[in-house]
Design a protein around this motif. Structure first.
Motif: not given
Lengths: 280, 127
Positions: A106, A109-110, A148, A159, B45, B47-49, B112-113, B115-117, B119-122
């Motif tokens: 996940a 993208h960063e 998932h 992406f 975000s 990054s474009g995500r 972006d950070q 978005m990471t959380h 997307l990962s379901g956190q």
């Protein structure tokens, strides 16, 4: 992803492979599921990673639970003249848990917007190990964790493909390759999800399937030979290859001509399949 | 695509509603309720995500859906779509598709950070 396997099969073919051997590389999906024994699958994944990095100059991310203690495939036997510096394009990421794997994927993208070149190949070794280790709690029959992580891989690749295409005049593709052993020793307990159900979920997000089936002679395995079936769900196509692990550790591939006939003899069925599958 | 084109041309989707009801059943009505309530947010975000977050019917849970493929962490998706293969989508996914086609998504920028959380379901109660 089938395009990279095509390079692998031709690169390590025993003898010449003619251009008549077509790969389903035009399939829109760039994601592949590799089914087979954990050891041989790992070797094929490693070969794909090295081929992508050296022959195609792609950046590769290789996720695995188990660090490589030794080369799974004799690279020097398979690739004489291999320059180890070309392996710098392969980044091995050792993650232990499904949660860590999801977070790492996940987060791709960063760095993608800053990196000179984002990854073009994402490999996940033994996804079944990650899923098996995550089964906790009362909802052990929940298919959501499987879906998932597979959907996350698909979306991340989509992406990164956008990023690659924006930098390469519309060219560039991010591919995904996931290995999965559907039948594991001791895994058939009463609480385990049926392998067919897991595979049906993975098929939703990983459009090409590569199955490694060990050849038995006189009912015995251990011949170091496998039949390789490369199939696309929609439209239905199957291609067959033969793989041998040589004494020196090198893998060799050869096309099975009969497997190609199955495609060529079924144009009408292929058209019907196209109509059934629709626009996807 | 049909819905997006029709809505952009006429600002209405009367005939397509019948088709939606036929294809998706009761799920179509529930999804349209979510659209009416503006329950779908498109997250972006730097990054474009991008990702969709859909507020569930109860108004308490957020479900994160991807933009490139069909996935929703809700129990209905896991059971009716993945396990039983009875439905094409859950109401959250359908609401996201409809909202996007009709330009009715809320928009929100996240780091972006974060978005990471997500997307990962956190983050939140999405998984």
């Amino acid at each position: 992803m089938a395009d990279i396997l095509g390079v692998v099969f031709r690169r390590f073919a025993s003898g010449n492979v003619t251009s008549d051997v077509m790969f389903p590389s035009h399939v829109e999906g760039n994601t592949l599921l590799l089914l087979g024994d954990v050891n041989i699958s790992r070797s094929v994944l490693f070969l794909a990673a090295v081929t992508a990095a050296t022959d195609l100059g792609l950046k590769v991310l290789f996720f695995t639970q188990t660090p490589f203690q030794s080369l799974p495939v004799s690279l020097r036997a398979s690739i004489p003249g291999l320059k180890l510096e070309s392996l710098k394009n392969v980044k091995f990421v050792y993650v232990k848990s499904l949660e860590d794997l999801r977070e790492d994927i996940a987060s791709l993208h960063e760095l993608a917007s800053e990196a000179a070149s984002p990854s073009s190949l994402i490999i996940v070794d033994s996804l079944d190990h990650y899923l098996h280790g995550s089964r906790v709690g009362p909802l052990q029959d929940d298919l959501s964790p499987v879906a998932h992580v597979a959907a996350l891989l698909h979306d991340t690749a989509a992406f990164l493909t956008q990023i690659l295409q924006s930098r390469a005049d519309g060219q560039g593709l991010c591919r995904v390759m996931v290995s999965f052993q559907s039948e594991r020793e001791g895994s058939r307990d009463s609480e385990a999800l049926a392998p067919e159900l897991l595979l049906s979920v993975l098929d939703r997000y990983l459009q090409v399937r590569c199955t490694l089936e060990e050849v038995k002679r006189d009912g015995e395995v251990g011949q170091n030979e496998w039949q390789v079936y490369l199939s696309v769900v929609c439209p239905s196509q199957v291609q067959q290859w033969h793989m041998v692990l040589q004494t020196g550790g090198a893998l060799e591939f050869s096309p099975v001509i009969g497997g190609e006939q199955q495609i060529l003899d079924q144009p009408d069925e292929s058209k019907q399949e196209n109509e059934r599958c629709g626009d996807g | 695509m049909d819905l997006q084109r029709t809505y952009s041309e006429t600002n209405q989707i009367p005939d397509l509603l019948i088709a939606l009801r036929f294809v998706f059943g009761q799920c179509a009505l529930q999804a349209l309720d979510l659209v009416d309530q503006r329950s779908v947010t498109c997250l972006s975000s730097p990054s474009g995500r991008k990702a969709f977050q859909v507020l569930g019917g109860s108004g308490r849970l957020l479900y994160t859906c991807f933009t490139s493929c069909h996935y929703c962490p809700c129990p209905a998706f896991s059971f009716s779509v993945l396990r039983r293969n009875e439905s094409l989508m859950c109401k959250h996914l359908l609401a996201a598709c409809l909202s996007q086609a009709m330009g009715l998504c809320q928009q929100e920028q996240v780091s972006d950070q974060k978005m990471t959380h997500i997307l990962s379901g956190q983050t939140g109660a999405s998984t």
